[in-house]
Design a protein around this motif. Sequence first.
Motif, short mmCIF file in Angstrom:
data_model
loop_
_atom_site.label_atom_id
_atom_site.label_comp_id
_atom_site.label_asym_id
_atom_site.label_seq_id
_atom_site.Cartn_x
_atom_site.Cartn_y
_atom_site.Cartn_z
N LEU A 446 0.83 -1.22 0.00
CA LEU A 446 0.00 0.00 0.00
C LEU A 446 0.86 1.26 0.00
O LEU A 446 0.53 2.26 -0.64
CB LEU A 446 -0.94 -0.01 1.21
N GLN A 447 1.99 1.17 0.70
CA GLN A 447 2.91 2.32 0.73
C GLN A 447 3.42 2.61 -0.68
O GLN A 447 3.44 3.76 -1.14
CB GLN A 447 4.07 1.99 1.66
N LEU A 448 3.77 1.56 -1.39
CA LEU A 448 4.27 1.71 -2.77
C LEU A 448 3.19 2.25 -3.70
O LEU A 448 3.41 3.17 -4.48
CB LEU A 448 4.75 0.36 -3.29
N LEU A 449 2.00 1.65 -3.60
CA LEU A 449 0.92 2.06 -4.51
C LEU A 449 0.49 3.50 -4.24
O LEU A 449 0.13 4.24 -5.16
CB LEU A 449 -0.27 1.11 -4.38
N THR A 450 0.53 3.90 -2.97
CA THR A 450 0.19 5.30 -2.65
C THR A 450 1.18 6.23 -3.34
O THR A 450 0.79 7.27 -3.89
CB THR A 450 0.21 5.52 -1.13
N LYS A 460 -6.48 5.14 -11.83
CA LYS A 460 -7.28 4.04 -12.38
C LYS A 460 -6.45 2.75 -12.41
O LYS A 460 -6.95 1.65 -12.14
CB LYS A 460 -7.76 4.41 -13.79
N LYS A 461 -5.15 2.91 -12.74
CA LYS A 461 -4.28 1.72 -12.78
C LYS A 461 -4.15 1.09 -11.40
O LYS A 461 -4.22 -0.13 -11.26
CB LYS A 461 -2.89 2.10 -13.33
N PHE A 465 -5.42 -2.52 -10.42
CA PHE A 465 -4.37 -3.43 -9.94
C PHE A 465 -4.83 -4.12 -8.64
O PHE A 465 -4.71 -5.33 -8.48
CB PHE A 465 -3.08 -2.62 -9.68
N LEU A 466 -5.40 -3.33 -7.75
CA LEU A 466 -5.85 -3.89 -6.47
C LEU A 466 -7.18 -4.63 -6.61
O LEU A 466 -7.52 -5.48 -5.79
CB LEU A 466 -6.01 -2.77 -5.44
N ASP A 467 -7.91 -4.29 -7.65
CA ASP A 467 -9.22 -4.92 -7.82
C ASP A 467 -9.08 -6.36 -8.33
O ASP A 467 -9.96 -7.18 -8.13
CB ASP A 467 -10.04 -4.07 -8.82
N VAL A 574 -6.37 8.16 -3.54
CA VAL A 574 -7.14 7.76 -4.74
C VAL A 574 -8.26 8.75 -5.01
O VAL A 574 -8.39 9.28 -6.11
CB VAL A 574 -7.72 6.33 -4.57
N ILE A 575 -9.06 9.03 -3.96
CA ILE A 575 -10.23 9.89 -4.25
C ILE A 575 -9.82 11.35 -4.45
O ILE A 575 -10.49 12.09 -5.16
CB ILE A 575 -11.35 9.77 -3.18
N SER A 576 -8.69 11.75 -3.84
CA SER A 576 -8.29 13.14 -4.09
C SER A 576 -7.67 13.28 -5.48
O SER A 576 -7.67 14.35 -6.06
CB SER A 576 -7.32 13.64 -3.02
#
Length: 1744
Positions: A446-450, A460-461, A465-467, A574-576
């Motif tokens: 999560l740290q990396l993806l953030t 979106k990616k 990716f997480l979906d 993500v939402i921001s």
Amino acid sequence: MANSGTCGRSSRELWTILLGRSALREPAQIEAELDRNWERLHLGLCYYKPPSPSSAEKLKADKDVTQPMKDFSLKISKLLGLDELQSVQILECYLQEDYRGTRNTMKSVLQDERQNQALLLKIADYYYEERICLLRCVLLLLTFFQDERHPFRAEYSNCVNKLEKDLVAQYQQQFESLFKAEAPTWETHGNLMTERQVSRWFLQCLREQSLLLEILFLYYAYFEMVPTDLLSFTKIFKEQGFGHRQTNRHLVDKSMDTLVERIGYLSSLILVEGMDIDFLHKCALEDHTEQHQFFSVPEICKEMDQILLTFGDISHHAPVLLAWVLLRHTLNPDESSPVVRRIGNTTLQLGVFQYLTHMLQALGSGANNCTASTARMCIYGLISFVITSFEEETLGSQQHLINVACEVLAAPNLAELFWETKPNMGLGMILDSAVGVFPHKTGPLLQLLTALLSDKSTAKKVYSFLDKMSFYTEVYKHKPNDIVSREDETLWRRQTPKLLYPLGVGQTNLRMPQGCLGQVVLGDQGYMVRWDYSYSSWTLFTCEIEMLLHVVSTADVIVHCERVKPILDLVHKVISTDWTVSDCLLPITSRIYMLLQRLTSVINPPVDVIASCVNCLTVLAARMPGKVWSSLHHTGFLPFASTPLTNMAQSISAEGMKAGNYGNLLVLIEQPRGEYAVTVAFLRLITTLVKGQLGSTQNKGLIPCVLLVLKEMLPTYHKWRYNTYGVRERIGCLILELIHAILNLSPEGESQGSTPSLQSLCIYSLANTDAGQAIVNIMGIGVDTIDMVLAAQPSSGGSEGPGQILIQTVKLAFSVTNNVIRLKPPSDVVSPLEQALTQHGGHGNNLIAVLAKYIYHKHDPALPRLAIQLLKRLATVAPMSVYACLGSDAAAIRDAFLIRLQSKTEDVRIKVMTLEFLTVAVETQPGLIELFLNLEVKDGSEGSKEFLLGEWSCLQVVLDLIDCRQQGKYWCPPLLHRAALAFLHALWQDRRESAISVLRTKEKFWENLTTTLFGTLPSPSDITEPCILETCAFVMKIIGLEIYYVVSGSLEQSLKDTLKKLSTGKRYEYWSQYVKSLVCHMAETEEDGIRSFSECQMLISAWRMLLILSTSHSDVMQLTDDSTRLKLFMDVLDGTKAALMVPMSVPCLRLGSMMATLLLILLKHWKSVVASAPDVLPPLSLILENILQADQQLIERTKAKVFSALISVLQIQGLSSGEISQLPQLLLCVCETVQDEALALMDSTRHTALIGDIPEDKDSMETDSTPRNLHQDQRDGVCVLALHLAKELCRVDEDGEHWPLVMRKLPVLPSVLSALELSLRVKQNLYFTEAALHLLLTLARTPQGAATVAGAGVIQSICLPLLSVYEITTNGTSQISGFSRKSQDTPSWPGVYRLCMSLMESLLKTLRYNFVNEALDFVGVHQERILQCLNAVRTVQSLACLDEADHTVGFLLQLSSFCKEWQFHLPQLLRDVQVNLCYLCQTCTYLLHSKKMLHHYLQTKNGEALPQGPLPRAQRGPQTPSKQPAGAGAGEREEVEQKALLAVQCSLLKILSKTLATLQHFTPDCCQILLDQSMDLAEYHTLFVLSFTTPAFESDVAPSFGTLLATINVALSMLGEVDKKKEPASLSVGSLASSEEIQALKSLLIFTMENCFYVLISQAVRYLKDPTVHLRDKQRMKQELSSELSTLLSSLSRYFRRGSPSSPASGLLPSPQGKPSTPGSKVGPEGQEPFIQLVQAFVRHVQR
């Protein structure tokens, strides 16, 4: 000086220009600056040369520099070790930019040793800043020369290309000399070089080293470094110990550590960048390693190996070693492996990845921080290649790798770059390994993806990716029962399905199906199983949050929080980044509220998780504030009110308010710890909710939150404990952002009602509580503190340093204070905030002085601008002298303002704001404006003062700005030109005579001022800069004021010439046309919302002023040509029409109203022009039709103006044949208005009568008790004007073609008569009553009209109600209330009575027998007043009283035609009237005969009779009699008295003539009584007694034949006077204006004589025939009459023989019925008047 190569710009000014913060914004201007300063940029610090004898000689020889300046420059040169000529330059630049005194104080400073030491140290600081700014300029060029988005990229690029060749060599050598430089000492640099100064020098040395390295690093990021350079840099850095082995390291103290570290970071980055790892990576991938520049230089590689093997003792070596390992390993793996291994081990021992993380954090982040993002790019290449080249396990901890990867990815565009690379290379491999341990460990992934989230595409990616996760990793300590495994335990298989989370039925969960396979790895923790199972991580995250909610009050909460925090951070990002994903994340975001509620209520709440929750909600609140607010409301997190808020006092006291879970958290957890993550998040959330314009109810709910901020945070936040530097400033800034947002709420978002709104609460709190003081303290930080903080910043002026946050906070404080003062409700009590702002403190430490000194701030132009804006506001509203507050610094501050005003490169907005401040000061700050005007008195002759401009006068700057040669230059844009003219206008408006006298005599002043009036403006639809309209408006207003105040003879010749040019150049026509097109354009674009309404309105208003002025000063303005005037008038008419054709638009109505006023004034003054104008009526009729549809509240005044205009046009033009067709429609409109207004007036009158609040004087100011919407009766009210217009229209339509149709269609007359009846009854609505009666009078003049009026029931409406208008007194002589002595012109109730009399007279005259009964009713009802009035002439000779008598006798004259009906109905009244009329005849005769007596009466009885005469205008002027010589005063008074006397005499004569005409009807017909023997004499009473004495003035002396003879005598003598024009005659006919008036007077006198003879003869024959009269009396009468009449006849014959006209005043009064007085000059056979023949016949008859 020119030889020293210096140039006028300081480096700081150059830096400001390159940043785009100056007036130079065009690429060409930037290019010119770079060319001009290229040498300076090229030389770098070498630009500043050491002292040299040749320079000293040149300085000595320079005549332009004064001796004290030379001496002081030599001191500077010694202290700074700087070239003597450059020292002069530095001194001059310092005086221009940073010196805080005046030029006069400078002289004393140079002479005083102690003072000039302090100045020297300040100049040293300035010089150091100059050197830094020079390096910053080069850094700026390198930062943006390849940035396509930068406006000056091309210019920067050209400059960098020119610098490129020698830049490195120069700067490298400067770097070396800096770190090798010996510290200065007092022996070498003078006594001022103390320890402290040496320390300051060394700090500067480190800053310069840091900047030089930054420049070199950025340079090598774009240009390749050759291997030899790498070697030399490595040697330099090794020698310098990467900053740690400075020559003067003994001077390093704690405050310099960050700089030393920064030097180390940049040194290692330069070496890494020099190895060109990116290119190496590319070569390795393509298998062309021989292309790399180090491939072919083995000797240098060997030497590098040797040097780097000695590295390892400083952490800064780590990245260099890592990069070298990579380089050697890639280029020649075999030969270098032992070296590589040794260096590699050293690298890992130094903790290279932790070091890189710290380094990138220390360099900072942010979009504008080019050095940091370039460093990240550099490290990205390094890390990617390292991970690709070496096994991950060999590189140490995975977490360290992830940390550095996340730091690297903060650079712009790197995240996108990552997603485009192959997943099995570089950082993709770290992501892969993080996925391998998910979700056993959620943190790393999560740290990396953030970090990998940067824009919508990457969001979106990350989401997808997480979906779509395909592996699920778990760790088991023991093998579970429900699986089957292989023998070697490498593969497990599920036997039963399994729910992955122990959650309840029906809750979100993950279910692993039966038969699922998992790869097993045995490790330290047990079995790590990687199940082959597809699922969505978002569902997993939902489950994680559910789990945390379950375990929230257990010991597991901390472990679960660690798992949930990264989830929340990722969701937040993500939402921001991409709002569209938020719907998919609803299961997570909807649980945040519950999470917040649960977590904040536990004993030791996890602060970081709570902060993450609040951050997520802030992002949601930006899109759906209402939903977030309603959900948050129930969590108990926010402060709340336990009792409903009712009033301000309760709200401010915070009574019944609870701090909520957040408040408790702040006090119990955050303040003791000194960490404020939740507070920062809370402030952002509340600000977002406020900005979301929630609506009043929710805003009320936010009151407790805002109160918590205002009461508990703002006053004390600066005293809290803080662990991290910069958090305090951040919190202060956020609090002010919140308040700023509240104060900028639009009023619609605020509620009405008793409960305080969020905004009013905020304003009250800031004005009256400690919160306001806190804001004052922030503003009081002052320019010095801000400069210190900025100077201490290590970075090169990024946008996020503590200095920038401090500046932002102070700017917000300015803005907030400005808004509080602007929005604060007016009050008599001075609030504590205003007190704090304006109190005078000693030694210039009050806030006003602090605000003014922000003018010295140079970093951010918005700061001084906002400070001046606040000063402007305070100067307007606060009762204090800014000049006094500035104290002894006033002149110096003025100089600073003027220097910035004069500077051509200064930010235009500061200049504009300064001029606006001065504009306000003209009116409100006399002391300050005198200081800025700086006028010096020229020694002139005694008593007369002549002024000159001082050296430091703002007028000089303003004159430069309005100079027509400056217009359009970059330093004088339209906005600044407008501000300069606004200032000049303020001087004229405030009548600053001293300044105006200097200005108006300046050469070319008027020419420059009026340039804009001769230009051509873009058409209204193409205007891009509306301020040019205001510019023209100010010019017009200044010209107008000058013409108005200065006598035309004294106007400056140049102004007269300009006005002539305006006229001859057809500019009046141009502007008239332009203003018309402007109004039309605004009316057309009204639907789209009018842009720049205020500017347009201002120009229209100014043009209106000029036109109004031209009506009285047309000769001066050269506006005398009728055709021009006609064009101007028609344009005004068209403009009015255009504006008022949009009746639904408030702005257009406002414009229309302005134009309508102008139209009215022009109609009044330009009658001759209007008379010749084409059809004016149709457009006005159209306007009227339109505005009758508009909102009546808004349009009331405009409607009145349009009615007035229509009345004026009808009076001037009448109706042309073409316009007759307009009449029916116009009449209909007007009559509708009359009807509506009359009904409305009735309602309001009844309402007032019910309340019983009847204001006696309608002119008095309205009180609050009267409801605003009631119809007021006003002289210029719509109702009254509509009646007058109806009257005019009916007068025009005298044939009665149209108005009867309208009257039939609309019940106008019944409405008017009902309102009239009510008004008379309650004696209210005087103006309406008068107007209504005038309308009825006009109608009554034609038979058709009279019939209509009578038929509508006029007698019922007037007869009885009229009784309430006057009061009858028992004593007939004291009728003070009955006969007012007011001027007869002013509306009054007696005037109403007189009008009613005229109306009755007119109706009776027109309708004759059809109206007799009504007339008799009227005379019966009002008989007492009528008789009183006839009597009153004896006692009151005021014009009003005489006027009433005139009207009464006129009515009786008409009624006397119907004697028989009168005798039948009211015999007694008839007798009384006859007697009273005879007495009236006697009174008038006496008063006319005895002029001295009349004069005496007028002076004593009627004390105010003199002014009642129609005074000439001049008398009413404010003349002071004392100034005039006594004789002149007396002469004028006599003339006034003569005029008053003449007016009274004329009135008496009119009354006399009508009285005699009436009496003629009460006496037998002459012919009949002479010829008809059988006439019944009893029908006629004898009216005069048989006596021939001259009448006395006693009331008991009966009227006699003597009275009639006296009357004839008086008339005859007056005729004689009129002819002779005797002076000083008692009747000064000379003052009668025209021959027509003299003619009319003569006719009236002859008419009086005719009637008098007639009555005399008739009454005499009546006596002679009366058998009851004694024969002796008859005989006496014959004798007397014979002699008297003979005498009179001879006089008359003489008079007529002189050739006077014969016709009696038949035009003035109805001719008596007797045949002898025929109109026209029918002369008898003897050439005599017919009535003379009659008298002669009678005399003969008597003598027989």
